[in-house]
Motif scaffolding. Structure first.
Motif, mmCIF file in Angstrom:
data_model
loop_
_atom_site.group_PDB
_atom_site.id
_atom_site.type_symbol
_atom_site.label_atom_id
_atom_site.label_comp_id
_atom_site.label_asym_id
_atom_site.label_seq_id
_atom_site.Cartn_x
_atom_site.Cartn_y
_atom_site.Cartn_z
ATOM 1 N N ILE A 27 0.948 -1.377 -0.094
ATOM 2 C CA ILE A 27 0.021 -0.156 -0.071
ATOM 3 C C ILE A 27 0.921 1.223 0.017
ATOM 4 O O ILE A 27 0.723 2.039 -0.558
ATOM 5 N N CYS A 28 2.078 1.363 0.828
ATOM 6 C CA CYS A 28 2.914 2.605 0.731
ATOM 7 C C CYS A 28 3.541 2.566 -0.536
ATOM 8 O O CYS A 28 3.568 3.587 -1.038
ATOM 9 N N GLY A 29 3.973 1.573 -1.126
ATOM 10 C CA GLY A 29 4.675 1.555 -2.525
ATOM 11 C C GLY A 29 3.666 2.108 -3.580
ATOM 12 O O GLY A 29 3.934 2.817 -4.361
ATOM 13 N N PHE A 30 2.224 1.559 -3.672
ATOM 14 C CA PHE A 30 1.538 2.176 -4.405
ATOM 15 C C PHE A 30 1.034 3.484 -4.069
ATOM 16 O O PHE A 30 1.042 4.198 -5.308
ATOM 17 N N GLN A 31 1.050 4.017 -3.219
ATOM 18 C CA GLN A 31 0.822 5.542 -2.764
ATOM 19 C C GLN A 31 1.924 6.152 -3.208
ATOM 20 O O GLN A 31 1.713 7.353 -3.943
ATOM 21 N N LEU A 32 3.286 5.809 -3.105
ATOM 22 C CA LEU A 32 4.281 6.648 -3.653
ATOM 23 C C LEU A 32 4.422 6.715 -5.053
ATOM 24 O O LEU A 32 4.757 7.797 -5.379
ATOM 25 N N VAL A 33 4.245 5.381 -5.631
ATOM 26 C CA VAL A 33 4.277 5.502 -7.210
ATOM 27 C C VAL A 33 3.170 6.696 -7.574
ATOM 28 O O VAL A 33 3.283 7.186 -8.445
ATOM 29 N N ARG A 34 1.922 6.410 -7.062
ATOM 30 C CA ARG A 34 0.680 7.319 -7.413
ATOM 31 C C ARG A 34 1.184 8.623 -7.304
ATOM 32 O O ARG A 34 0.717 9.275 -8.358
ATOM 33 N N ASN A 35 1.665 8.991 -6.236
ATOM 34 C CA ASN A 35 1.797 10.492 -6.006
ATOM 35 C C ASN A 35 3.194 11.003 -6.799
ATOM 36 O O ASN A 35 2.730 12.314 -7.469
ATOM 37 N N ILE A 36 4.118 10.348 -7.127
ATOM 38 C CA ILE A 36 5.119 10.656 -8.053
ATOM 39 C C ILE A 36 4.707 10.855 -9.500
ATOM 40 O O ILE A 36 5.054 11.602 -10.044
ATOM 41 N N CYS A 37 3.928 9.776 -9.809
ATOM 42 C CA CYS A 37 3.352 9.852 -11.164
ATOM 43 C C CYS A 37 2.665 10.860 -11.555
ATOM 44 O O CYS A 37 2.333 11.341 -12.696
ATOM 45 N N ILE A 38 1.366 11.073 -11.009
ATOM 46 C CA ILE A 38 0.242 11.668 -11.199
ATOM 47 C C ILE A 38 -0.285 12.714 -10.473
ATOM 48 O O ILE A 38 -1.281 13.474 -10.624
ATOM 49 N N ASN A 39 0.335 13.075 -9.263
ATOM 50 C CA ASN A 39 -0.203 14.222 -8.331
ATOM 51 C C ASN A 39 0.311 15.452 -8.871
ATOM 52 O O ASN A 39 1.465 15.627 -9.366
ATOM 53 N N PRO A 40 -0.720 16.288 -9.118
ATOM 54 C CA PRO A 40 -0.246 17.625 -9.939
ATOM 55 C C PRO A 40 0.708 18.562 -9.014
ATOM 56 O O PRO A 40 1.307 19.336 -9.541
ATOM 57 N N GLU A 41 0.781 18.266 -7.639
ATOM 58 C CA GLU A 41 1.495 19.172 -6.939
ATOM 59 C C GLU A 41 2.949 18.574 -6.940
ATOM 60 O O GLU A 41 3.992 19.282 -6.277
ATOM 61 N N VAL A 42 3.452 17.347 -7.278
ATOM 62 C CA VAL A 42 4.528 16.802 -7.162
ATOM 63 C C VAL A 42 5.205 16.912 -8.581
ATOM 64 O O VAL A 42 4.879 16.505 -9.471
#
Length: 93
Positions: A27-42
């Motif tokens: 779950i932590c890995g999924f959230q990390l990849v999700r934030n790095i790839c598609i979060n507009p603030e990152v």
């Protein structure tokens, strides 16, 4: 690994612990990849960081309104609605 260490950690009683830790790491890995790839603030690349604060409300709205949130929006906040209705409605007893 020494045989004593293998016998200590690979017992059947420890498998649920390995499973729980594995799910948490997943779950932590999924959230990390999700934030790095598609979060507009990152912004990972140099050009994106140099742009400063962007007014991208549409992109932020698409990120926050993901499929799971759309799926549960109109539903009651219950995990097991059938069991909850059985225990909360006295006429069903």
């Amino acid at each position: 690994m020494a045989p004593a260490a293998v016998n200590r950690w690979l017992r059947p009683e420890v498998f649920p612990l390995f499973g729980a830790v594995g799910v948490a790491v997943g779950i932590c890995g999924f959230q990390l990849v999700r934030n790095i790839c598609i979060n507009p603030e990152v912004r990972v690349n140099k050009e994106g960081r140099a742009a400063g604060v962007l007014e991208n409300f549409n992109e932020g709205q698409r990120y926050s309104e993901h499929g799971l949130r759309k799926f549960v929006r109109g539903r009651a906040p219950e995990i097991m609605p059938k069991i909850n209705s059985i225990f909360s409605d006295p006429s069903k007893i």
